[in-house]
Design an enzyme around this catalytic site. Sequence first.
Site, PDB file in Angstrom:
ATOM      1  N   LEU A  33       3.807  -3.605  -1.921  1.00  0.00           N
ATOM      2  CA  LEU A  33       2.738  -4.174  -1.091  1.00  0.00           C
ATOM      3  C   LEU A  33       1.712  -4.961  -1.905  1.00  0.00           C
ATOM      4  CD1 LEU A  33       2.100  -1.169   1.337  1.00  0.00           C
ATOM      5  CD2 LEU A  33       3.762  -3.032   1.522  1.00  0.00           C
ATOM      6  N   HIS A  37       0.608  -8.089   2.709  1.00  0.00           N
ATOM      7  CA  HIS A  37       1.003  -6.980   3.595  1.00  0.00           C
ATOM      8  C   HIS A  37      -0.236  -6.271   4.146  1.00  0.00           C
ATOM      9  CE1 HIS A  37       4.474  -7.085   0.665  1.00  0.00           C
ATOM     10  NE2 HIS A  37       5.102  -7.200   1.822  1.00  0.00           N
ATOM     11  N   GLY A 148       4.328 -11.652   8.962  1.00  0.00           N
ATOM     12  CA  GLY A 148       3.634 -12.728   8.263  1.00  0.00           C
ATOM     13  C   GLY A 148       4.226 -14.094   8.595  1.00  0.00           C
TER      14      GLY A 148
END
Length: 281
Positions: A33, A37, A148
């Site tokens: 991450l 994120h 995303g």
Amino acid sequence: MRQLKSISELREQLNTVRKADKKIILVPTMGNLHDGHLSLVKQAQKIDGLIVTTIFVNPTQFVAGEDFDSYPRTLENDLSLLEQLNPDIVFIPDTNEIYPDSQIKAEIIVPELDSIYCGEFRPGHFRGVATVVTKLFNIVQPDIAIFGEKDYQQLLVIRSLVQSLDLPVEIVGSATVREADGLAMSSRNSYLTDEERRQAPILYECLCGIADAIKQGDSNFEKLEKNGLNRLKESGFRPEYLNICDAETLKEPKNHKLVIICAAWLGKARLIDNVAVHTYD
Ligand code: PAF
């Protein structure tokens, strides 16, 4: 933040939540991450509901010869980053939980997007993504799922499968998070050497330059694409594609909503990025 590893435990917990009429928001990740994120989790926190973050390095979306074995797995660090945001549940299944006996007996394919652009260079990649995301939707049954915008083609694949299969989940796209110099955050940026890292923002600069030219009225897309590819090559990239497309279909641009999409290798890192252009403003 509850850490769960099995589908049955997760379902049990979520059944209680569903009975309480609370929304369930899913944030799927492959771990390692970074702020990109974390921004998805922050976006989820703006919605009133229970947040399920998943960490699963999905083998079926890696094509033969790709970096599945060496993909950065940093679970301890991921959990401490998540703890700062404290989503309700982190689901961390192992491969056997998601693909028992390594069996894949059914796959989800979005034919129109499966073998163009990233799909052409990574054959089978989007089937792997579409299949695991559909499985996660079936396991979690979220009301909302957040992805995303950096993985633009992936986002369109997911929107398309949700629409085609009438899945009752709202897909929310979240803006790309960039380093101070413009490079889109990505787990694979860690493959760049220091010298490559200094070069890497040229990719985004190049896409922004094309976007500016289009906004100023340049409609010779073929030339813009060619110049962009040349600039990347001169800067040490090995581009796979750079195209100006319709933002909703990735086909030939037909209306004012365009997206410039690009994938290019720099050393051992395959970088992807995109910039949206709306030509009416
Ligand atoms: O974007 C990713 O990290 C992955 O492709 C996803 C959506 C978690 C599926 O494995």
